[in-house]
Scaffold this active site. Structure first.
Site, PDB file in Angstrom:
ATOM      1  N   TYR A  52     -13.190  -0.492  47.874  1.00  0.00           N
ATOM      2  CA  TYR A  52     -14.632  -0.797  47.959  1.00  0.00           C
ATOM      3  C   TYR A  52     -15.283   0.140  48.957  1.00  0.00           C
ATOM      4  O   TYR A  52     -14.737   0.375  50.036  1.00  0.00           O
ATOM      5  CB  TYR A  52     -14.852  -2.240  48.424  1.00  0.00           C
ATOM      6  CG  TYR A  52     -15.199  -3.166  47.285  1.00  0.00           C
ATOM      7  CD1 TYR A  52     -16.269  -2.862  46.444  1.00  0.00           C
ATOM      8  CD2 TYR A  52     -14.476  -4.324  47.052  1.00  0.00           C
ATOM      9  CE1 TYR A  52     -16.592  -3.695  45.390  1.00  0.00           C
ATOM     10  CE2 TYR A  52     -14.796  -5.166  45.995  1.00  0.00           C
ATOM     11  CZ  TYR A  52     -15.864  -4.845  45.166  1.00  0.00           C
ATOM     12  OH  TYR A  52     -16.193  -5.649  44.128  1.00  0.00           O
ATOM     13  N   GLU A  54     -19.160   0.245  49.463  1.00  0.00           N
ATOM     14  CA  GLU A  54     -20.615   0.090  49.393  1.00  0.00           C
ATOM     15  C   GLU A  54     -21.297   0.930  50.466  1.00  0.00           C
ATOM     16  O   GLU A  54     -20.821   0.989  51.602  1.00  0.00           O
ATOM     17  CB  GLU A  54     -21.030  -1.380  49.610  1.00  0.00           C
ATOM     18  CG  GLU A  54     -20.932  -2.206  48.367  1.00  0.00           C
ATOM     19  CD  GLU A  54     -19.686  -3.058  48.368  1.00  0.00           C
ATOM     20  OE1 GLU A  54     -18.674  -2.610  48.937  1.00  0.00           O
ATOM     21  OE2 GLU A  54     -19.750  -4.164  47.805  1.00  0.00           O
ATOM     22  N   ASP A 197     -34.349  13.895  31.776  1.00  0.00           N
ATOM     23  CA  ASP A 197     -33.007  13.371  31.494  1.00  0.00           C
ATOM     24  C   ASP A 197     -32.281  14.460  30.712  1.00  0.00           C
ATOM     25  O   ASP A 197     -32.557  14.671  29.526  1.00  0.00           O
ATOM     26  CB  ASP A 197     -33.143  12.080  30.667  1.00  0.00           C
ATOM     27  CG  ASP A 197     -31.786  11.532  30.232  1.00  0.00           C
ATOM     28  OD1 ASP A 197     -30.770  12.238  30.381  1.00  0.00           O
ATOM     29  OD2 ASP A 197     -31.758  10.392  29.724  1.00  0.00           O
ATOM     30  N   THR A 223     -25.755  12.399  32.374  1.00  0.00           N
ATOM     31  CA  THR A 223     -24.418  11.829  32.324  1.00  0.00           C
ATOM     32  C   THR A 223     -23.476  12.953  32.719  1.00  0.00           C
ATOM     33  O   THR A 223     -23.861  14.129  32.717  1.00  0.00           O
ATOM     34  CB  THR A 223     -24.060  11.341  30.906  1.00  0.00           C
ATOM     35  OG1 THR A 223     -24.322  12.390  29.978  1.00  0.00           O
ATOM     36  CG2 THR A 223     -24.853  10.110  30.529  1.00  0.00           C
ATOM     37  N   LYS A 226     -20.853  14.353  28.769  1.00  0.00           N
ATOM     38  CA  LYS A 226     -21.204  14.969  27.474  1.00  0.00           C
ATOM     39  C   LYS A 226     -20.907  16.472  27.532  1.00  0.00           C
ATOM     40  O   LYS A 226     -19.738  16.837  27.527  1.00  0.00           O
ATOM     41  CB  LYS A 226     -22.674  14.673  27.136  1.00  0.00           C
ATOM     42  CG  LYS A 226     -22.949  13.171  26.902  1.00  0.00           C
ATOM     43  CD  LYS A 226     -24.369  12.940  26.423  1.00  0.00           C
ATOM     44  CE  LYS A 226     -24.637  11.476  26.112  1.00  0.00           C
ATOM     45  NZ  LYS A 226     -25.173  10.733  27.275  1.00  0.00           N
ATOM     46  N   ARG A 232     -16.671   9.801  32.358  1.00  0.00           N
ATOM     47  CA  ARG A 232     -17.801   8.995  31.876  1.00  0.00           C
ATOM     48  C   ARG A 232     -18.579   8.472  33.086  1.00  0.00           C
ATOM     49  O   ARG A 232     -18.015   7.785  33.938  1.00  0.00           O
ATOM     50  CB  ARG A 232     -17.220   7.834  31.065  1.00  0.00           C
ATOM     51  CG  ARG A 232     -18.175   7.110  30.183  1.00  0.00           C
ATOM     52  CD  ARG A 232     -17.423   6.437  29.060  1.00  0.00           C
ATOM     53  NE  ARG A 232     -17.016   7.435  28.095  1.00  0.00           N
ATOM     54  CZ  ARG A 232     -17.806   7.900  27.127  1.00  0.00           C
ATOM     55  NH1 ARG A 232     -19.026   7.439  26.973  1.00  0.00           N
ATOM     56  NH2 ARG A 232     -17.370   8.823  26.303  1.00  0.00           N
TER      57      ARG A 232
HETATM   58  N1  DSN Z   1     -24.879   7.524  23.159  1.00  0.00           N
HETATM   59  C1  DSN Z   1     -25.426   8.770  23.645  1.00  0.00           C
HETATM   60  C2  DSN Z   1     -25.514   9.790  22.568  1.00  0.00           C
HETATM   61  O1  DSN Z   1     -24.738   9.721  21.641  1.00  0.00           O
HETATM   62  O2  DSN Z   1     -26.339  10.691  22.651  1.00  0.00           O
HETATM   63  C3  DSN Z   1     -26.709   8.586  24.330  1.00  0.00           C
HETATM   64  O3  DSN Z   1     -26.551   7.688  25.371  1.00  0.00           O
END
Ligand code: DSN
Length: 416
Positions: A52, A54, A197, A223, A226, A232
């Protein structure tokens, strides 16, 4: 008692190994997926899952955080170097959490958000009604024209009418470069905060293969899994100290409790990979491969939204065809090629059926595939789409794709 997974939990062990087999034998072309490096998985499976922590580096609520501090500070420093910004919060558990924190930090309930329509390529968290972003705030949308491009003059008109507090730019299914400077001009005209974003394009942005949202956006989220090919998770960045402080409070204690230090360690490892020269070569190759995919599909007579691509994905439109995005998704799946059905501009079918598919090149590029393989795959995709009901052909192509995939094995085991 042995706690080795194979003997302690053979059902989960088996499912994980089956997943490795699936990832190895199929061609993964979902535009938001990728293969991370084993070092990232080692960090995710590390002892930090027990801790932990925090708070933020050197300002924690619990003892024993000295190594968590090292890890999180390294992740922050590498993120700032990667995206050339001053502040980064690496604690968001996901992209949606990151976006929620931006709104929580900078808006009051029912303030106005202007974002890209989900059915035009935006994201649920950009103000879509079923999402918290469309329930807790007054949300308005802009879209793309029938040619598939954002019309910045139209966005300006909408912004002037709506007078939003925040303008969200960035997309989940947009094949063209996003002009953050034009969005800055629109935000300035109406006195809005500009929120970018970049979840889909971050891996290209940090390699200078897509325009950067900095210095134009006030706040940027992404994110990390990707096109960045890390673990993730999510991240928030800004150059504004006041915004940074508000974001930190919005994440903890606002929305989240203890950070996932094992994932933050994995983010740091991923960023080290993203900072390498090898990464720049990878990002270039992603774009080159996507271009081949687009060119072949166009040559074979398919309609691409915007008639091409500038990034890591293409959107294929079946408007006017007998079959739907759902049919295409299923047929390609049967041929060993994994994609997702997707709405397209002027969509007439439901989001569960759709008239298009979204196809990305990031994951197969991570396996080492280049233009030659993408030309083969795109032609096989066209064969499937031209023979959507021929299950024998799909099965034959599945074997061929498995054979191709076997030359580009990415992992030698399921668990690192
Ligand atoms: N699920 C993602 C995508 O496939 O683009 C977006 O959050």
């Amino acid at each position: 008692m042995s706690y080795a997974m194979e003997t302690f939990d053979p059902e989960i062990f088996e499912a994980i190994n089956q997943e490795l087999e699936r990832q190895t034998n199929h061609l993964e072309m979902i535009a938001s997926e990728n293969f991370t490096i084993p070092a990232v998985m080692e960090a995710m499976g590390s002892v930090f899952t027990n801790k932990y922590a925090e708070g933020y580096p050197y300002k924690r609520y619990y003892g024993g955080c000295e190594h968590a501090d090292t890890v999180e500070q390294l992740a922050i420093d590498r993120a700032c170097e990667l995206f050339n910004c001053k502040f980064a919060n690496v604690q968001p558990h996901s992209g949606s959490q990151a976006n929620g924190a931006v709104y929580a930090a900078l808006l009051k309930p029912y303030d106005k958000i202007l974002g890209m329509d989900l059915s035009h390529g935006g994201h649920l968290t950009h103000g879509s009604k079923p999402s918290f972003s469309g329930k807790n705030y007054q949300s308005f949308t802009y879209g793309v024209e029938l040619d598939g491009y954002i019309n910045y003059d139209k966005v300006m008109e909408i912004a002037k009418t709506v007078q939003p507090k925040i303008i969200v730019c960035g997309a989940s299914a947009y094949a063209r470069e996003i002009d953050f400077k034009k969005f800055r001009d629109i935000a300035d005209e109406v006195g809005a905060i500009l929120f970018a974003d970049i979840a889909h394009i971050a891996g290209l942005v940090c390699a200078d293969e897509h325009m950067s949202p900095f210095p134009y956006a006030d706040v940027v989220t992404t994110t990390t899994h990707k096109t960045l090919a890390g673990p993730r998770g999510g991240m928030i960045m800004t150059n504004d100290e006041d915004i940074a402080k508000k974001i930190n409070s919005a994440i903890f204690p606002g929305l989240q409790g203890g950070p996932l230090v094992h994932v933050i360690a994995a983010k740091a490892v991923g960023f080290k990979y993203n900072l390498s020269d090898e990464w720049k070569t990878y990002a270039k190759q992603v774009k080159a491969n996507t271009k081949v995919l687009a060119d072949v599909l166009i040559k074979r007579g398919f309609d691409l939204v915007s008639n091409g691509t500038d990034n890591h994905l293409v959107l294929v439109s079946f408007v006017g065809k007998e079959f739907s995005g759902k049919d295409a998704d299923a047929a390609l799946g049967a041929a060993g090629i994994t994609v997702n059905k997707n709405t397209v501009p002027g969509e007439t079918r439901s989001p569960f059926v759709t008239s298009g598919i979204r196809v990305g090149a990031a994951a197969l590029t991570s396996r080492g595939m280049k233009e030659t393989e993408f030309e083969i795959i795109a032609n096989k995709m066209a064969d499937v789409l031209e023979n959507i009901e021929d299950s024998e052909l799909h099965a034959k192509i599945k074997d061929e794709m498995k054979e191709l995939a076997s030359k580009f094995v990415i992992y030698d085991k399921a668990i690192y």
